[in-house]
Design an enzyme around this catalytic site. Structure first.
Site, PDB file in Angstrom:
ATOM      1  CB  ALA A 169      -1.624  -1.488  -7.699  1.00  0.00           C
ATOM      2  CE  LYS A 170      -8.511   3.393  -6.420  1.00  0.00           C
ATOM      3  NZ  LYS A 170      -8.526   4.832  -6.673  1.00  0.00           N
TER       4      LYS A 170
END
Length: 268
Positions: A169-170
């Site tokens: 996600a990051k």
């Protein structure tokens, strides 16, 4: 809770200070003496080595630059893994690849230590106010055990799945961020070709429906090259390269193609 923190830079320092302010029994470690100065004369304990910290805490937050830094403080000489008690939780707030964090977690498990990948977003201002977004990958029970710690850092903790999911996600977030910066260049070039006043267009783009954090950063900086030369540049370049490793260089990843233009500005 007895908590340690390693990595006292622009993000890690306010995070550690918030843990201390929330009443947690804080131990800190840094390789550079200057990084420790804000904690001298406070209730925090200053550890001489990561191993010395490990013996004193139940959980550790880590905000070093990359996976090599995580591995060094975890498994290097006088590393955390030598002394952390069985069941201790390590929160890796650094941005690393999912492959790297899985390997770190597997190695830590041989020491009976639980690892959560917990990269953060929001920058130093939101770190100071406890309003970070924290992306969690890993065991739900381990997350439950450190919820009290995370509540001092974030009003937006999201459990995305197994170890590595937070890192996915990051990297997606930061690749989009880099792409938005370079798309702002395209918008300004379109304005120039149409004879629109550049300063006026910048004012419009920062206050209208297309406004976002990335475009605002680019417009205030004056150029993508200036953003790349700022402290925000190296982490973004690193993360776009990590995303490239995940998706490969095959055509069809338009987001990655646009983001690569940011890395070109950083290394023309």
């Amino acid at each position: 809770m007895k908590v340690g923190f390693i990595g006292l830079g622009s993000m890690g320092l306010p995070m550690a200070q918030r843990l201390q302010a929330a009443g947690h029994d804080l131990t800190v470690y840094a390789r550079r003496a200057a990084s420790i100065e804000p904690f001298r004369g406070t209730s925090a304990t200053i550890a001489a080595t990561p191993a010395a910290m490990g013996a004193a805490v139940d959980a550790v937050g880590m905000c070093v630059f990359d996976a090599a830094g995580v591995e060094e403080v975890m498994f290097g000489p006088a590393g955390l893994a030598e002394t952390l008690r069985p069941g201790a939780v390590v929160l890796v707030h650094s941005t690393v690849s999912p492959t790297q964090i899985r390997a770190i977690a597997e190695r830590a498990a041989t020491h009976h230590v639980r690892v959560l990948d917990a990269p953060v977003s929001g920058g130093a201002p939101r770190a100071q106010t406890g309003e970070l977004t924290i992306m969690i990958g890993g065991d739900a029970a381990a997350l439950t055990d450190v919820n009290d710690l995370l509540s001092a850092l974030s009003n937006h903790v999201i459990h995305l799945g197994a170890i590595g999911a937070g890192s996915h996600a990051k990297l997606i977030n930061n690749t989009l961020f880099a792409a938005q910066i370079t798309l702002t260049d395209d918008a300004l070039q379109a304005g120039t070709s149409l004879g629109v006043d550049p300063a006026g267009l910048a004012a419009v783009l920062m206050t209208s429906s297309s406004a976002c954090i990335a475009s605002g950063l680019r417009l205030r900086a004056g150029s993508t090259a200036n953003v790349a030369a700022s402290p925000a540049g190296p982490p973004l370049v690193k993360d776009v390269h990590l995303m490239t490793e995940l998706l490969g260089n095959a055509p069809g990843h338009e987001l990655l193609d646009v983001a690569h233009r940011f890395t070109t500005a950083a290394h023309p």
